[in-house]
Scaffold this motif. Structure first.
Motif, PDB file in Angstrom:
ATOM      1  N   ALA A  54       0.821  -1.206   0.000  1.00 12.57           N
ATOM      2  CA  ALA A  54       0.000   0.000   0.000  1.00 12.57           C
ATOM      3  C   ALA A  54       0.856   1.258   0.000  1.00 12.57           C
ATOM      4  O   ALA A  54       0.541   2.241  -0.668  1.00 12.57           O
ATOM      5  CB  ALA A  54      -0.924  -0.019   1.214  1.00 12.57           C
ATOM      6  N   ASN A 166      -4.767  -3.330  -6.861  1.00 14.72           N
ATOM      7  CA  ASN A 166      -5.962  -3.119  -6.042  1.00 14.72           C
ATOM      8  C   ASN A 166      -6.652  -1.814  -6.421  1.00 14.72           C
ATOM      9  O   ASN A 166      -6.062  -0.927  -7.055  1.00 14.72           O
ATOM     10  CB  ASN A 166      -5.595  -3.118  -4.557  1.00 14.72           C
ATOM     11  CG  ASN A 166      -4.549  -2.062  -4.264  1.00 14.72           C
ATOM     12  OD1 ASN A 166      -4.824  -0.859  -4.395  1.00 14.72           O
ATOM     13  ND2 ASN A 166      -3.346  -2.469  -3.894  1.00 14.72           N
ATOM     14  N   THR A 168      -7.584   0.512  -4.453  1.00 21.23           N
ATOM     15  CA  THR A 168      -7.102   1.658  -3.676  1.00 21.23           C
ATOM     16  C   THR A 168      -6.147   2.504  -4.511  1.00 21.23           C
ATOM     17  O   THR A 168      -6.234   3.738  -4.529  1.00 21.23           O
ATOM     18  CB  THR A 168      -6.398   1.173  -2.397  1.00 21.23           C
ATOM     19  OG1 THR A 168      -7.308   0.404  -1.624  1.00 21.23           O
ATOM     20  CG2 THR A 168      -5.914   2.352  -1.572  1.00 21.23           C
ATOM     21  N   ASN A 171      -8.174   4.297  -7.244  1.00 24.88           N
ATOM     22  CA  ASN A 171      -8.941   5.425  -6.708  1.00 24.88           C
ATOM     23  C   ASN A 171      -8.042   6.597  -6.337  1.00 24.88           C
ATOM     24  O   ASN A 171      -8.431   7.762  -6.474  1.00 24.88           O
ATOM     25  CB  ASN A 171      -9.746   4.971  -5.489  1.00 24.88           C
ATOM     26  CG  ASN A 171     -10.859   4.016  -5.850  1.00 24.88           C
ATOM     27  OD1 ASN A 171     -11.318   3.996  -6.993  1.00 24.88           O
ATOM     28  ND2 ASN A 171     -11.292   3.210  -4.904  1.00 24.88           N
ATOM     29  N   SER A 172      -6.852   6.292  -5.852  1.00 21.99           N
ATOM     30  CA  SER A 172      -5.929   7.374  -5.467  1.00 21.99           C
ATOM     31  C   SER A 172      -5.483   8.172  -6.692  1.00 21.99           C
ATOM     32  O   SER A 172      -5.228   9.374  -6.587  1.00 21.99           O
ATOM     33  CB  SER A 172      -4.720   6.799  -4.729  1.00 21.99           C
ATOM     34  OG  SER A 172      -3.966   5.959  -5.566  1.00 21.99           O
TER      35      SER A 172
END
Length: 228
Positions: A54, A166, A168, A171-172
């Protein structure tokens, strides 16, 4: 007889030395295998691995590079909004698939469009525009406050799902691109735009292919030029 005893003694000693050498050889081999196994295998908590993944993606740097190096060419190639409307009205889904993009399966598609339009009203969170489409005028809304969602990212076609492990990270990227618009494009425009201005706009538009309505559609600006 004496020589025979001495010979047997030497023979037994030689066999013992050979046997000891074999043990030493096997022991060294086992130590070597153990060292290689130790260097090759290690254990890590799954949660730690996820956390490392992440934090390893630099969404700010990735989006900045995308915006500076690849987005300008994409904006230059945006389809004229009037041309897009005509094509979809005439050919339906064939033109939708040709001129729009989406990262997910579903009814929502996204396109980068360009238009020349006149400002008819300036509101708190949007600017009303009037543009020519054939022999008529079409009203569209240019958002100036709520720049959210994935429309700009997906309309650009510059991001592919297969490149990211992923949602995430995906979206970032949307968040960073939207932030660039909010902080670098809109502030100056919002303080200077006025009714009657003539604008050249490149924007992202979201289309629900099952319920397409051209009047009063919302556009998310990506490039705005006042050409009075």
């Amino acid at each position: 007889m004496g020589d025979s005893k001495e010979y047997k003694k030497l023979y037994r000693l030689r066999k013992k030395i050979i046997k000891v050498n074999k043990y030493i050889k096997y022991c060294l081999l086992l130590v070597l295998v153990a060292l290689l196994a130790y260097k090759s295998v290690y254990f890590e908590k799954l949660s730690a691995r996820k956390n490392n993944a992440a934090v390893s993606f630099d969404a700010v740097g990735f989006s900045k590079k995308l915006w500076e190096e690849k987005m300008p060419e994409k904006l230059d190639s945006a389809i004229d909004l009037s041309q897009l409307i005509t094509a979809i009205d005439k050919e339906g889904e064939t033109s939708i698939n040709k001129y729009t993009n989406a990262l997910a399966i579903g009814n929502y598609r996204y396109a980068l469009v360009k238009l020349n339009a006149i400002v008819t009203d300036v509101k708190e969170d949007e600017v009303m525009l009037s543009m020519k489409h054939g022999d008529s005028l079409l009203t569209v809304n240019l958002a100036t406050e709520f720049i959210y969602g994935n429309a700009i990212r997906d309309a650009s076609g510059l991001v592919q799902v297969k490149d990211f492990p992923n949602t995430t990270d995906l979206n970032s990227i949307s968040e960073e691109l939207n932030k660039i618009i909010r902080t670098s494009i809109l502030p100056t425009f919002k303080t200077s735009v006025k009714k009657g201005d003539n604008l050249n706009v490149v924007a992202a538009v979201e289309l629900n292919k099952e319920h397409i309505h051209w009047s009063n559609m919302e556009l998310l600006p990506v490039r705005i030029q006042v050409v009075n």
